[in-house]
Design an enzyme around this catalytic site. Sequence first.
Site, PDB file in Angstrom:
ATOM      1  N   ASP A  12       0.832  -1.202  -0.133  1.00  0.00           N
ATOM      2  CA  ASP A  12      -0.088  -0.131  -0.154  1.00  0.00           C
ATOM      3  C   ASP A  12       0.932   1.250   0.263  1.00  0.00           C
ATOM      4  OD1 ASP A  12      -2.464   1.669   0.105  1.00  0.00           O
ATOM      5  OD2 ASP A  12      -1.915   2.042   2.311  1.00  0.00           O
ATOM      6  N   SER A  13       0.197   2.240  -0.415  1.00  0.00           N
ATOM      7  CA  SER A  13       0.941   3.464  -0.417  1.00  0.00           C
ATOM      8  C   SER A  13       1.466   3.915   1.150  1.00  0.00           C
ATOM      9  CB  SER A  13       0.183   4.549  -1.008  1.00  0.00           C
ATOM     10  OG  SER A  13      -1.022   4.855   0.012  1.00  0.00           O
ATOM     11  N   CYS A  75      -4.200  -1.441  -1.910  1.00  0.00           N
ATOM     12  CA  CYS A  75      -4.549  -0.081  -2.428  1.00  0.00           C
ATOM     13  C   CYS A  75      -5.322   0.048  -3.670  1.00  0.00           C
ATOM     14  CB  CYS A  75      -3.248   0.608  -2.390  1.00  0.00           C
ATOM     15  SG  CYS A  75      -3.328   2.401  -2.894  1.00  0.00           S
ATOM     16  N   GLU A 160      -3.665   9.254   7.817  1.00  0.00           N
ATOM     17  CA  GLU A 160      -2.312   9.419   8.012  1.00  0.00           C
ATOM     18  C   GLU A 160      -1.738  10.386   9.229  1.00  0.00           C
ATOM     19  OE1 GLU A 160       0.257   7.970   5.811  1.00  0.00           O
ATOM     20  OE2 GLU A 160      -1.177   6.496   5.207  1.00  0.00           O
ATOM     21  N   CYS A 194     -11.359   2.817  -0.452  1.00  0.00           N
ATOM     22  CA  CYS A 194      -9.980   3.169  -0.145  1.00  0.00           C
ATOM     23  C   CYS A 194      -9.596   2.291   1.084  1.00  0.00           C
ATOM     24  CB  CYS A 194     -10.044   4.506   0.261  1.00  0.00           C
ATOM     25  SG  CYS A 194      -8.304   5.142   0.835  1.00  0.00           S
ATOM     26  N   HIS A 196      -7.783   3.049   3.424  1.00  0.00           N
ATOM     27  CA  HIS A 196      -7.558   3.664   4.934  1.00  0.00           C
ATOM     28  C   HIS A 196      -9.140   3.849   5.539  1.00  0.00           C
ATOM     29  CE1 HIS A 196      -3.828   5.001   3.229  1.00  0.00           C
ATOM     30  NE2 HIS A 196      -3.561   5.788   4.300  1.00  0.00           N
TER      31      HIS A 196
HETATM   32  N1  DGL Z   1      -4.998   3.334   0.721  1.00  0.00           N
HETATM   33  C1  DGL Z   1      -5.030   3.827  -0.689  1.00  0.00           C
HETATM   34  C2  DGL Z   1      -6.198   3.227  -1.374  1.00  0.00           C
HETATM   35  O1  DGL Z   1      -6.711   2.463  -0.859  1.00  0.00           O
HETATM   36  C3  DGL Z   1      -4.886   5.289  -0.961  1.00  0.00           C
HETATM   37  C4  DGL Z   1      -4.176   5.925  -0.046  1.00  0.00           C
HETATM   38  C5  DGL Z   1      -3.410   7.202  -0.561  1.00  0.00           C
HETATM   39  O2  DGL Z   1      -3.972   8.229  -1.131  1.00  0.00           O
HETATM   40  O3  DGL Z   1      -2.359   6.924  -0.932  1.00  0.00           O
HETATM   41  O4  DGL Z   1      -6.546   3.929  -2.236  1.00  0.00           O
END
Ligand code: DGL
Length: 275
Positions: A12-13, A75, A160, A194, A196
């Site tokens: 993931d990012s 991600c 974050e 997403c 997150h």
């Molecule tokens: N967790 C990532 C997703 O599922 C995105 C987070 C980011 O913007 O880096 O899209």
Amino acid sequence: MLMTTGPIGVFDSGYGGLTILRQIRATMPQYDYLYLGDNARAPYGERSFEVVYEFTRQAVRYLFDQGCHLVILACNTASAKALRTIQQVDLRRFDPKRRVLGVIRPTVEVVGNISKTRHVGIMATDGTIRSKTYELEIEKFYPDIQVTGEACPMWVPLVENDEYESPGADYFVRERIEHLLSRDPQIDSVILGCTHYPLLLGKIRQYMPQGVHIIEQGGYVATSLKDYLGRHPEMETRLTKGGNIRFLTTERAEQFREKAAVFMGETIEAERVQL
Ligand code: DGL
């Protein structure tokens, strides 16, 4: 030396993919896992197609070099912008026997069984919404479903930056939900597109009207992966089974350790790496 077996790579990012890893590991604790968060370059949400593709390709390459034969892009942004090219172009060059899977398809597959009104909302990063990947994938499986995408650019930064329980988070969660539902009041199911967003679930539940189904990805991704491994014994036998888990980050290990503990619900160790 080429390793013939290895852990499942999860990328993931940043921290979001940990919500997926947690569910995958709960479903399949027997495998070894190697998690990589590109925290130094997160968030990916507002980045261009080319940049997300390049960063994701580097991460996949790194996980392959560590011995992973299977990598999950945990991600949505990377799955939306980089997965197809990696599968169709890069795997051929790296090693055609290795596999990279995303999180969008397993989520899309279930939506048709959940929505009664056939009006579905997607809440995701700007990049995922702009890519229209969810619309295109849902169209393939359920052409009768009308999809409305809502970009939530503040939600990842809230997570974050540890602000996901603050009053500021209430404001941003509420206004995005209200905006989405004002665009299509018939929506009865909303995909959290997403990784997150599960951290914001308490607030999302608070502001989502009763009767609107909130679709979280983790469980569906885990079930789909289990099913995939059942159908692909040639991959399953290439996975090491020691129940171990390692965490890599491109930012400070100390910071990752602290934050990842919140996502995983347990203390962890982390190492810093350079892609
Ligand atoms: N967790 C990532 C997703 O599922 C995105 C987070 C980011 O913007 O880096 O899209």
